[in-house]
Write an enzyme that holds these catalytic residues in place. Structure first.
Site, mmCIF file in Angstrom:
data_model
loop_
_atom_site.group_PDB
_atom_site.id
_atom_site.type_symbol
_atom_site.label_atom_id
_atom_site.label_comp_id
_atom_site.label_asym_id
_atom_site.label_seq_id
_atom_site.Cartn_x
_atom_site.Cartn_y
_atom_site.Cartn_z
ATOM 1 N N HIS A 189 44.313 42.492 54.335
ATOM 2 C CA HIS A 189 45.359 43.448 53.982
ATOM 3 C C HIS A 189 46.741 42.946 54.402
ATOM 4 O O HIS A 189 47.719 43.138 53.701
ATOM 5 C CB HIS A 189 45.096 44.795 54.646
ATOM 6 C CG HIS A 189 44.271 45.694 53.801
ATOM 7 N ND1 HIS A 189 42.947 45.917 54.027
ATOM 8 C CD2 HIS A 189 44.586 46.406 52.704
ATOM 9 C CE1 HIS A 189 42.484 46.738 53.106
ATOM 10 N NE2 HIS A 189 43.455 47.055 52.295
ATOM 11 N N ARG A 287 44.873 46.150 40.061
ATOM 12 C CA ARG A 287 43.630 46.327 40.826
ATOM 13 C C ARG A 287 43.556 47.789 41.273
ATOM 14 O O ARG A 287 44.077 48.139 42.330
ATOM 15 C CB ARG A 287 43.631 45.430 42.060
ATOM 16 C CG ARG A 287 43.454 43.946 41.781
ATOM 17 C CD ARG A 287 43.429 43.176 43.100
ATOM 18 N NE ARG A 287 42.872 41.854 42.975
ATOM 19 C CZ ARG A 287 43.597 40.726 42.939
ATOM 20 N NH1 ARG A 287 44.903 40.783 43.034
ATOM 21 N NH2 ARG A 287 43.003 39.557 42.839
ATOM 22 N N ARG A 323 42.463 47.251 35.482
ATOM 23 C CA ARG A 323 41.037 46.974 35.699
ATOM 24 C C ARG A 323 40.385 48.219 36.288
ATOM 25 O O ARG A 323 40.922 48.814 37.224
ATOM 26 C CB ARG A 323 40.888 45.799 36.673
ATOM 27 C CG ARG A 323 39.433 45.537 37.010
ATOM 28 C CD ARG A 323 39.275 44.309 37.841
ATOM 29 N NE ARG A 323 39.714 44.507 39.210
ATOM 30 C CZ ARG A 323 39.759 43.527 40.107
ATOM 31 N NH1 ARG A 323 39.441 42.297 39.763
ATOM 32 N NH2 ARG A 323 40.138 43.768 41.338
ATOM 33 N N GLU A 424 34.068 36.600 35.361
ATOM 34 C CA GLU A 424 34.024 36.313 36.805
ATOM 35 C C GLU A 424 32.669 35.779 37.232
ATOM 36 O O GLU A 424 32.474 35.419 38.385
ATOM 37 C CB GLU A 424 34.279 37.598 37.604
ATOM 38 C CG GLU A 424 35.658 38.162 37.431
ATOM 39 C CD GLU A 424 35.824 39.447 38.215
ATOM 40 O OE1 GLU A 424 36.505 39.443 39.223
ATOM 41 O OE2 GLU A 424 35.254 40.474 37.777
ATOM 42 N N ASN A 447 38.811 33.754 41.201
ATOM 43 C CA ASN A 447 38.417 33.923 42.612
ATOM 44 C C ASN A 447 36.910 34.135 42.696
ATOM 45 O O ASN A 447 36.220 33.528 43.509
ATOM 46 C CB ASN A 447 39.131 35.113 43.250
ATOM 47 C CG ASN A 447 40.628 35.065 43.041
ATOM 48 O OD1 ASN A 447 41.177 34.010 42.776
ATOM 49 N ND2 ASN A 447 41.289 36.209 43.139
ATOM 50 N N ASP A 448 36.414 35.006 41.846
ATOM 51 C CA ASP A 448 34.974 35.227 41.824
ATOM 52 C C ASP A 448 34.253 34.154 41.022
ATOM 53 O O ASP A 448 33.173 33.712 41.405
ATOM 54 C CB ASP A 448 34.654 36.622 41.255
ATOM 55 C CG ASP A 448 34.781 37.689 42.329
ATOM 56 O OD1 ASP A 448 34.300 37.453 43.450
ATOM 57 O OD2 ASP A 448 35.367 38.757 42.061
ATOM 58 N N ARG A 458 33.912 33.327 48.791
ATOM 59 C CA ARG A 458 35.362 33.144 48.757
ATOM 60 C C ARG A 458 36.026 33.320 50.104
ATOM 61 O O ARG A 458 37.164 32.921 50.288
ATOM 62 C CB ARG A 458 35.996 34.063 47.698
ATOM 63 C CG ARG A 458 35.677 35.530 47.874
ATOM 64 C CD ARG A 458 35.988 36.320 46.613
ATOM 65 N NE ARG A 458 37.385 36.754 46.560
ATOM 66 C CZ ARG A 458 37.867 37.557 45.613
ATOM 67 N NH1 ARG A 458 37.080 37.992 44.639
ATOM 68 N NH2 ARG A 458 39.112 37.926 45.629
ATOM 69 N N CYS A 495 43.572 35.835 35.614
ATOM 70 C CA CYS A 495 44.242 36.622 36.637
ATOM 71 C C CYS A 495 43.777 36.263 38.041
ATOM 72 O O CYS A 495 44.128 36.924 39.000
ATOM 73 C CB CYS A 495 44.066 38.115 36.373
ATOM 74 S SG CYS A 495 42.347 38.608 36.352
HETATM 75 C C1 PEP Z 1 39.056 37.347 40.641
HETATM 76 O O1 PEP Z 1 37.894 37.495 41.021
HETATM 77 O O2 PEP Z 1 39.556 36.240 40.339
HETATM 78 C C2 PEP Z 1 39.943 38.526 40.529
HETATM 79 C C3 PEP Z 1 41.129 38.430 39.961
HETATM 80 O O3 PEP Z 1 39.511 39.692 41.077
HETATM 81 P P1 PEP Z 1 39.539 40.034 42.665
HETATM 82 O O4 PEP Z 1 40.283 38.924 43.347
HETATM 83 O O5 PEP Z 1 40.173 41.359 42.778
HETATM 84 O O6 PEP Z 1 38.067 40.025 42.966
HETATM 85 MG MG MG Z 2 37.048 39.487 41.189
#
Ligand code: PEP
Ligand code: MG
Length: 562
Positions: A189, A287, A323, A424, A447-448, A458, A495
């Site tokens: 955070h 988000r 989302r 993802e 990211n996922d 991650r 994203c």
């Molecule tokens: C991702 O997974 O790349 C994504 C944008 O979602 P979050 O980071 O919120 O999981």
């Molecule tokens: Mg994600």
């Protein structure tokens, strides 16, 4: 001699300043404090609580003004813990047994912290809140100095073992030249608030940070993941120069005229203004889970309509991609009572919860989104997180049809927004053609995607080298999704964090992405890169990267080293 310490930069910003250590936990060992009689100790405890309450209320107000109402709700939880009878009774019992107020506070809070720590990731964050209040009370009891984080002298670089969300929210971006912490990661955070506030920040520096003394000259170079003590002239110039950004308010195209949309990722309405100020064409990832966190109950339909319409009004000529709720895994929503899971990242999260346990929340959110689509000025797009099976998408689309028909029956104004799916999971990349045939757009969450393609969590530092989207299998998954989208007349964006790295812009343009969405602060750099990119050259870079065998080969291709 300058000295460089490595960490994790969480904003692409840098700052120079004078060190001020923040050590809220510095107080005498509570068990060493001599106790007066129980009545006096109870009075001391009550007074300390009253002071803590005053401080928290003032901080709450400041956070609501500076960051936003949703973030300010963190303090409601703190205020509640302060009056939680389970904790206060524990303190008073200890005092009655002859302990000083300090020892009572330490024992009672530590027992509660231990309980929270025993729970999975998201509940463990509650333990952080508890530590925050315990240390606040112990500081007040010991008469210790309170550093008012909102009133730091201009040019302060704040160093701390860790910063809580409430600490970070107090910081004044005009006074705080940056901060660095010993612990913490990209998705904490504190990191997210630092990005919202536009403060240079490097986290996870480790014990070496403790060697830096108060008053030292330090550069926080978040762009290069480093904290530099006694920076030389060259570093100073580089770090100062990086603050001067050239914002492009208009849409941009490549040197040969292909438009690429550049949008902002955000989680609260408070970030809309910053996104616009950095030249965002719209919002590429809203988000929405942030609207549900750190509060006692979920936002109702009206509140959500208002929030989404506000975003649409902020970008009247743009697109806002919202989302649907993406909780579970590691995201704390206490009132949902998320069960502990053995493997939360492989568990009940994202669309899985929306189609299952959180069906009611999903319905309320979809109703609000369809209503906002008719109300707000800009174009609304809605996408679903963590989809792995075509059946899940079909079920979500069916829910939208049902809700549209309910709103019809009720005579409520609505519009069905543009619909999309996040890529993802490897499953979504492999089935991207099936998904793209059903929706208007895809958005790649790297990211996922990197986490699941590379089987590397991650948030696990030990496997961070694998959790890197430059690995060829991740690039090949992206390429497959882009081709599938275009074959099916769908547009495709990205994203995940990868989209905001200007060093990768040429590669991403070459891969054919139509939109890139990122933390607002990185927008000017990425827009500048797009304008310098030639599509044919970019495609060649992409083809070479796709044919590469290793991440190192990809790195060399991108940086054009031979
Ligand atoms: C991702 O997974 O790349 C994504 C944008 O979602 P979050 O980071 O919120 O999981
Ligand atoms: Mg994600």
């Amino acid at each position: 001699m300058s000295q460089t310490l490595d960490g994790v930069g969480v904003t692409p910003l840098s700052g120079l300043g004078t060190v001020r250590w923040y050590r809220p936990g510095d107080h005498p060992d509570p068990e060493d404090v001599d106790a007066a009689d129980p009545e006096t100790e109870r009075e001391r405890f009550d007074e300390a609580r009253a002071t803590a309450r005053e401080e928290l209320e003032a901080e709450r107000e400041r956070t609501a003004e500076r960051v936003g109402e949703e973030e300010a709700a963190v303090f409601d939880a703190h205020l509640q813990f302060l009056d939680d009878p389970q904790i206060t009774d524990g303190v008073e019992d200890a005092i009655d047994d002859g302990a000083a107020a300090e020892a009572g506070v330490a024992r009672s809070f530590d027992a509660a912290i231990e309980q929270f720590e025993g729970m999975e990731g998201m509940m463990a964050e509650r333990a952080d809140d508890m530590r925050d209040i315990r240390d606040r009370l112990l500081r007040i009891l010991s008469g210790g100095e309170r550093i008012d984080l909102a009133e730091l002298p201009e040019g302060t670089v704040l160093l701390a073992e860790r910063l809580t969300p409430s600490d970070t929210a107090q910081l004044d971006p005009d006074a705080c030249a940056g901060f660095a912490t010993m612990t913490g990661g990209r998705t904490s955070h504190a990191a997210i608030f630092a990005r919202s506030l536009g403060i240079p920040a490097v986290v996870g520096v480790g014990d070496a940070l403790a060697e830096i003394e108060d008053g030292a000259d330090v550069a926080v170079d978040a762009e290069h993941d480093a904290v530099i003590v006694d920076p030389d002239e060259e570093t100073r110039e580089r770090v100062s120069a990086s603050r001067e950004v050239d914002v492009r308010a208009d849409r941009v195209e490549t040197a040969d005229g292909r438009e690429v949309e550049v949008a902002a990722n955000l989680g609260t309405s408070a970030e809309l203004e910053g996104a616009d100020a950095q030249g965002a064409d719209g919002v590429g990832l809203y988000r929405t889970e942030f609207l549900f966190l750190d509060r006692e109950s979920p936002p109702d339909e009206e509140e959500q309509v208002e929030t989404y319409a506000e975003a649409l009004d902020a970008f009247p000529d743009g697109r806002v991609v919202v989302r649907t709720l993406d909780v579970g895994g590691d995201k704390p929503v206490p009132y949902l009572d998320l069960p502990e899971e053995e493997n939360p990242f492989l568990g009940n999260r994202g669309i899985r919860r929306s189609l299952g346990d959180d069906g009611d929340l999903f319905e309320t959110q979809l109703r609000a989104l369809l209503r906002a689509a008719a109300e707000g000025a800009g174009t609304l797009s809605v996408m679903f997180p963590l989809v792995a099976a075509v059946e899940e998408l079909d079920a979500a689309l069916e829910r939208i049809d049902e809700i549209a028909s309910d709103l019809d029956d009720e005579g409520v104004d609505y519009a069905v927004p543009e619909l999309g799916v996040m890529v993802e999971t490897p499953a979504a990349a492999l089935m991207a053609d099936e998904f793209a045939a059903r929706v208007d757009f895809l958005s790649i969450g790297t990211n996922d995607l990197a986490q699941y393609v590379m089987a590397a969590a991650r948030e696990n530092d030990a496997v961070a080298h694998l959790h890197d989207p430059r690995h060829p299998p991740v690039l090949r998954a992206i390429d497959r999704a882009v081709e599938a989208a275009h074959d099916n007349d769908a547009w495709i964006g990205m994203c995940g964090e990868m989209a905001g790295n200007p060093e990768l812009t040429e590669l991403l343009v070459g891969l054919g992405l139509d939109e890139l969405s990122m933390s607002a602060v990185t927008i000017p750099d990425v827009k500048a890169q797009i304008e310098e990119t030639d599509t044919a050259d970019a495609r060649e870079v992409a083809d070479r990267a796709l044919a590469a065998s290793t991440k190192e080969d990809v790195r060399r291709i991108i940086t054009q080293e031979s």
